[in-house]
Design a protein around this motif. Structure first.
Motif, PDB file in Angstrom:
ATOM      1  N   GLN A  93       0.775  -1.456  -0.037  1.00  0.00           N
ATOM      2  CA  GLN A  93      -0.103  -0.061  -0.040  1.00  0.00           C
ATOM      3  C   GLN A  93       0.978   1.286   0.049  1.00  0.00           C
ATOM      4  O   GLN A  93       1.037   2.140   1.017  1.00  0.00           O
ATOM      5  CB  GLN A  93      -0.721   0.015   1.239  1.00  0.00           C
ATOM      6  N   LYS A  94       1.665   1.274  -1.144  1.00  0.00           N
ATOM      7  CA  LYS A  94       2.452   2.481  -1.173  1.00  0.00           C
ATOM      8  C   LYS A  94       2.183   3.245  -2.694  1.00  0.00           C
ATOM      9  O   LYS A  94       1.737   2.587  -3.531  1.00  0.00           O
ATOM     10  CB  LYS A  94       3.756   2.207  -1.101  1.00  0.00           C
ATOM     11  N   ASP A  95       2.768   4.310  -2.654  1.00  0.00           N
ATOM     12  CA  ASP A  95       2.871   5.046  -4.199  1.00  0.00           C
ATOM     13  C   ASP A  95       3.753   4.225  -5.102  1.00  0.00           C
ATOM     14  O   ASP A  95       4.908   3.972  -4.565  1.00  0.00           O
ATOM     15  CB  ASP A  95       3.366   6.487  -4.085  1.00  0.00           C
ATOM     16  N   ILE A  96       3.265   3.867  -6.297  1.00  0.00           N
ATOM     17  CA  ILE A  96       4.511   3.267  -7.234  1.00  0.00           C
ATOM     18  C   ILE A  96       5.572   3.777  -7.351  1.00  0.00           C
ATOM     19  O   ILE A  96       6.845   3.385  -7.472  1.00  0.00           O
ATOM     20  CB  ILE A  96       3.748   2.735  -8.519  1.00  0.00           C
ATOM     21  N   LEU A  97       5.775   5.085  -7.253  1.00  0.00           N
ATOM     22  CA  LEU A  97       6.801   5.992  -7.372  1.00  0.00           C
ATOM     23  C   LEU A  97       7.639   5.520  -6.229  1.00  0.00           C
ATOM     24  O   LEU A  97       9.132   5.988  -6.562  1.00  0.00           O
ATOM     25  CB  LEU A  97       6.661   7.310  -7.353  1.00  0.00           C
ATOM     26  N   GLU A  98       7.249   5.150  -4.978  1.00  0.00           N
ATOM     27  CA  GLU A  98       8.318   4.962  -4.040  1.00  0.00           C
ATOM     28  C   GLU A  98       8.508   3.225  -3.666  1.00  0.00           C
ATOM     29  O   GLU A  98       9.048   2.923  -2.752  1.00  0.00           O
ATOM     30  CB  GLU A  98       7.541   5.591  -2.764  1.00  0.00           C
ATOM     31  N   THR A  99       7.923   2.697  -4.994  1.00  0.00           N
ATOM     32  CA  THR A  99       8.145   1.215  -4.455  1.00  0.00           C
ATOM     33  C   THR A  99       9.125   0.565  -5.458  1.00  0.00           C
ATOM     34  O   THR A  99       8.747   0.754  -6.932  1.00  0.00           O
ATOM     35  CB  THR A  99       6.635   0.695  -4.875  1.00  0.00           C
ATOM     36  N   SER A 100      10.157  -0.113  -5.268  1.00  0.00           N
ATOM     37  CA  SER A 100      11.067  -0.636  -6.248  1.00  0.00           C
ATOM     38  C   SER A 100      10.424  -1.900  -6.775  1.00  0.00           C
ATOM     39  O   SER A 100       9.641  -2.513  -6.094  1.00  0.00           O
ATOM     40  CB  SER A 100      12.221  -0.902  -5.554  1.00  0.00           C
TER      41      SER A 100
END
Length: 355
Positions: A56-63
């Motif tokens: 449950q995170k922004d994709i921009l912050e997900t590797s």
């Protein structure tokens, strides 16, 4: 551990319409990324094969590495399938009245690049990307974005096929065109897109397989018993007008051009969906995620649609659980891909992986 059925990772998962179709076609959705709290909870309630909680995170912050770990894949392992529908607001037809959207200045447009970033780094054996069909429009927002997307798919090492599929052509009781792009690594068979199973008239033209008629809203809702909802009552100055509008009609019923003795509206002065009522003999018009107070489609019984009815018109199972307020549920459903349409797409993709 990788799934024997085919490991899928899901981006921009929403309520899981695409994911439900993928699982119905024989994939296991093992990891999902969805930043909306209610939608993430909906995914966790309905997809027991997830190897980890929804990211449950922004994709921009997900590797990509984090996503692959969540799917239970070890270093060097690749998923069988990447699926996702990046948010469509930058290219939605309903948003083109905004100059900054028409000019391609919406920051959410960059989310297409997050999809291709994961595609390039995860190296799945196949991918499915879904979006609004307005992404194919030849304007300042859509055309450059689509060309960039296709270039990045090519640079990631994938061939693709692309087509706008009309949900009603695949047995969904709703007129809902969506863009699908499917692909596989260069040198491997590129997945086909499915052939329509149903057909009829849409926007004054013939579409699909006319030998098998569209599934209608009346057929979809037949036999459904569901409790009334407080939100179903239409209120405000236009509420009394709904009762006299015939099934399939809208505010144009109250125009001089339609012969109304006491016209209330000018011809084509409102959106088509204003006071729009379902016709039980036809598929539902497109159901929106955030309809205004007088925006349909409304039930032919002169009320808003109930949650169970909206699920039927999207082809979600009756026992599919949605988390959140009524407005949140409407948004989750309205933003989703009808699972039946998705299943047809993923069956074609699954077939290409066996080749």
């Amino acid at each position: 551990m990788a799934s024997s059925k085919g490991t899928a990772i899901s981006l921009f998962s929403g309520a899981g319409g695409l994911d439900h179709g993928a699982e119905a076609a024989g994939f296991d959705v093992r990891a999902a990324v969805e930043r909306n709290r209610d939608a993430a909870a909906t995914m966790e309630k309905n997809f027991p094969r997830l190897a980890s909680p929804v990211i449950q995170k922004d994709i921009l912050e997900t590797s990509t590495a984090e996503i692959l770990r969540a799917a239970g894949l070890r270093r060097g392992q690749r998923p069988d399938l990447l699926l996702g529908g990046p948010p469509c607001t930058p290219f939605s037809k309903s948003g083109f009245w905004l100059e900054w959207k028409r000019s391609g200045l919406d920051p959410d447009a960059t989310l297409l690049q997050e999809y291709t970033r994961v595609l390039r780094e995860a190296r799945p054996r196949a991918f499915v990307l879904e979006n609004v069909y307005a992404l194919t429009y030849d304007n300042r927002a859509s055309r450059p974005a689509l060309l960039r997307l296709l270039r990045e798919i090519d640079e990631a090492g994938y061939d693709h096929r692309m087509e706008v599929l009309h949900a009603a052509n695949f047995g969904v009781p709703q007129a809902r065109p969506r863009l699908f792009i499917v692909g596989a690594p260069k040198g491997r068979p590129t997945p086909d897109l499915p052939v329509p199973t149903h057909g009829g008239s849409w926007e004054r033209r013939s579409t699909g397989n006319r030998e098998r008629p569209f599934v209608t809203a009346g057929e979809a809702l037949d036999g459904l018993v569901c409790d009334p909802e407080p939100e179903e009552v239409l209120r405000g100055q236009y509420a009394p007008l709904l009762a006299d509008i015939p099934p399939g009609g809208n505010y144009l019923h109250y125009t001089a051009e339609r012969g109304h003795p006491d016209p209330r509206f000018e011809w084509r002065s409102r959106y088509w969906s204003f006071l729009l009522k379902l016709d039980p003999a036809k598929p539902s018009p497109t159901i929106q995620a955030q309809p205004g107070p007088n925006v349909g489609p409304f039930h032919w019984g002169n009320r808003r649609l109930r949650t169970a009815e909206v699920k039927r018109l999207f082809t979600f199972p009756d026992d599919f659980e949605l988390v959140g307020s009524r407005a949140s549920v409407q948004a989750q459903l309205g933003n989703s891909v009808p699972p039946l349409l998705a299943r047809h797409v993923f069956v074609s993709v699954k077939r290409s992986l066996r080749a």
